[in-house]
Design an enzyme around this catalytic site. Structure first.
Site, PDB file in Angstrom:
ATOM      1  N   HIS A 297     -28.638 -55.054  39.792  1.00  6.93           N
ATOM      2  CA  HIS A 297     -29.272 -53.956  40.511  1.00  6.93           C
ATOM      3  C   HIS A 297     -29.783 -52.890  39.546  1.00  6.93           C
ATOM      4  O   HIS A 297     -29.288 -52.746  38.433  1.00  6.93           O
ATOM      5  CB  HIS A 297     -28.302 -53.341  41.510  1.00  6.93           C
ATOM      6  CG  HIS A 297     -28.013 -54.231  42.674  1.00  6.93           C
ATOM      7  ND1 HIS A 297     -27.240 -53.833  43.737  1.00  6.93           N
ATOM      8  CD2 HIS A 297     -28.400 -55.506  42.964  1.00  6.93           C
ATOM      9  CE1 HIS A 297     -27.162 -54.809  44.623  1.00  6.93           C
ATOM     10  NE2 HIS A 297     -27.854 -55.835  44.164  1.00  6.93           N
TER      11      HIS A 297
ATOM     12  N   GLU B 148     -29.488 -49.650  39.447  1.00 11.47           N
ATOM     13  CA  GLU B 148     -28.538 -48.625  39.016  1.00 11.47           C
ATOM     14  C   GLU B 148     -27.657 -49.145  37.879  1.00 11.47           C
ATOM     15  O   GLU B 148     -27.441 -48.453  36.874  1.00 11.47           O
ATOM     16  CB  GLU B 148     -27.649 -48.177  40.180  1.00 11.47           C
ATOM     17  CG  GLU B 148     -28.409 -47.678  41.397  1.00 11.47           C
ATOM     18  CD  GLU B 148     -28.691 -48.760  42.440  1.00 11.47           C
ATOM     19  OE1 GLU B 148     -28.636 -48.432  43.637  1.00 11.47           O
ATOM     20  OE2 GLU B 148     -28.969 -49.913  42.071  1.00 11.47           O
TER      21      GLU B 148
ATOM     22  N   CYS C 181     -25.553 -49.809  46.679  1.00 12.72           N
ATOM     23  CA  CYS C 181     -24.525 -50.641  47.318  1.00 12.72           C
ATOM     24  C   CYS C 181     -23.151 -50.219  46.792  1.00 12.72           C
ATOM     25  O   CYS C 181     -23.035 -49.402  45.873  1.00 12.72           O
ATOM     26  CB  CYS C 181     -24.781 -52.124  47.015  1.00 12.72           C
ATOM     27  SG  CYS C 181     -24.440 -52.586  45.298  1.00 12.72           S
TER      28      CYS C 181
ATOM     29  N   CYS D  24     -22.637 -50.940  42.929  1.00 18.77           N
ATOM     30  CA  CYS D  24     -23.291 -49.952  42.074  1.00 18.77           C
ATOM     31  C   CYS D  24     -22.587 -48.603  42.172  1.00 18.77           C
ATOM     32  O   CYS D  24     -22.491 -47.874  41.184  1.00 18.77           O
ATOM     33  CB  CYS D  24     -24.768 -49.829  42.430  1.00 18.77           C
ATOM     34  SG  CYS D  24     -25.721 -51.278  41.920  1.00 18.77           S
TER      35      CYS D  24
END
Length: 160
Positions: free
Chosen positions: A78, A80, A104, A107
């Site tokens: 992801h 992040e 999410c 993260c």
């Protein structure tokens, strides 16, 4: 007289996150992230994609495959987490994270552990899902400020 039609810091950093998202090869969801210190200096950027060394052409991009082995979620990093892992400075403690999609739960763990103190997100689609609710619960417990980016309606167009 100086110009008065320049963009603000929040627009600038969310714009960097949006531009970073355009690097993603994901056919369904492109997410970008920009991490900034308290002096408005960019510390790191990231977008959702495969780990370094993993070919974009050799791994699946299916969103809802029959099993985890054939699903992109087993392989994609992801935005992040990519931004956190891309950081090469001393610390992210006290920084702000601008991201195009609410994080999410996985993260959120990395954001909290990195010492990031504020999350500014553009889209809240995932906030209504269990992983988004878990992320919000952890952010609240860790006293991390979360706020939705409010668009100014400005449009920027340029040729590359």
């Amino acid at each position: 007289m100086k110009r008065d039609d320049y963009i603000g810091w929040t627009e600038y950093f969310m714009g960097i996150a949006e531009l970073s998202a355009m690097r993603s090869k994901d056919p369904n969801t492109q997410v970008g992230c920009c991490i900034v210190d308290n002096r408005n200096r960019i510390l790191s950027v990231g977008y959702n994609g495969l780990p370094a060394g993993c070919s974009d052409d050799e791994f699946p991009w299916y969103k809802n495959a029959g099993d985890a082995y054939d699903c992109k979620h087993s392989y994609v990093v992801h935005s992040e987490l990519n931004a956190i892992l891309n950081f090469r400075g001393e610390t992210l403690a006290g920084s702000r994270l601008y991201v195009t999609m609410f994080p999410c739960n996985e993260c959120a763990k990395a954001i909290i552990q990195a010492g990031i103190r504020e999350v500014i997100y553009r889209h809240d689609d995932y906030l209504r899902k269990p992983s988004g609710q878990a992320a919000l619960r952890m952010f609240e417990a860790a006293e991390i400020t979360c706020r939705k980016y409010i668009s100014t309606g400005n449009t920027i167009t340029f040729d590359l």
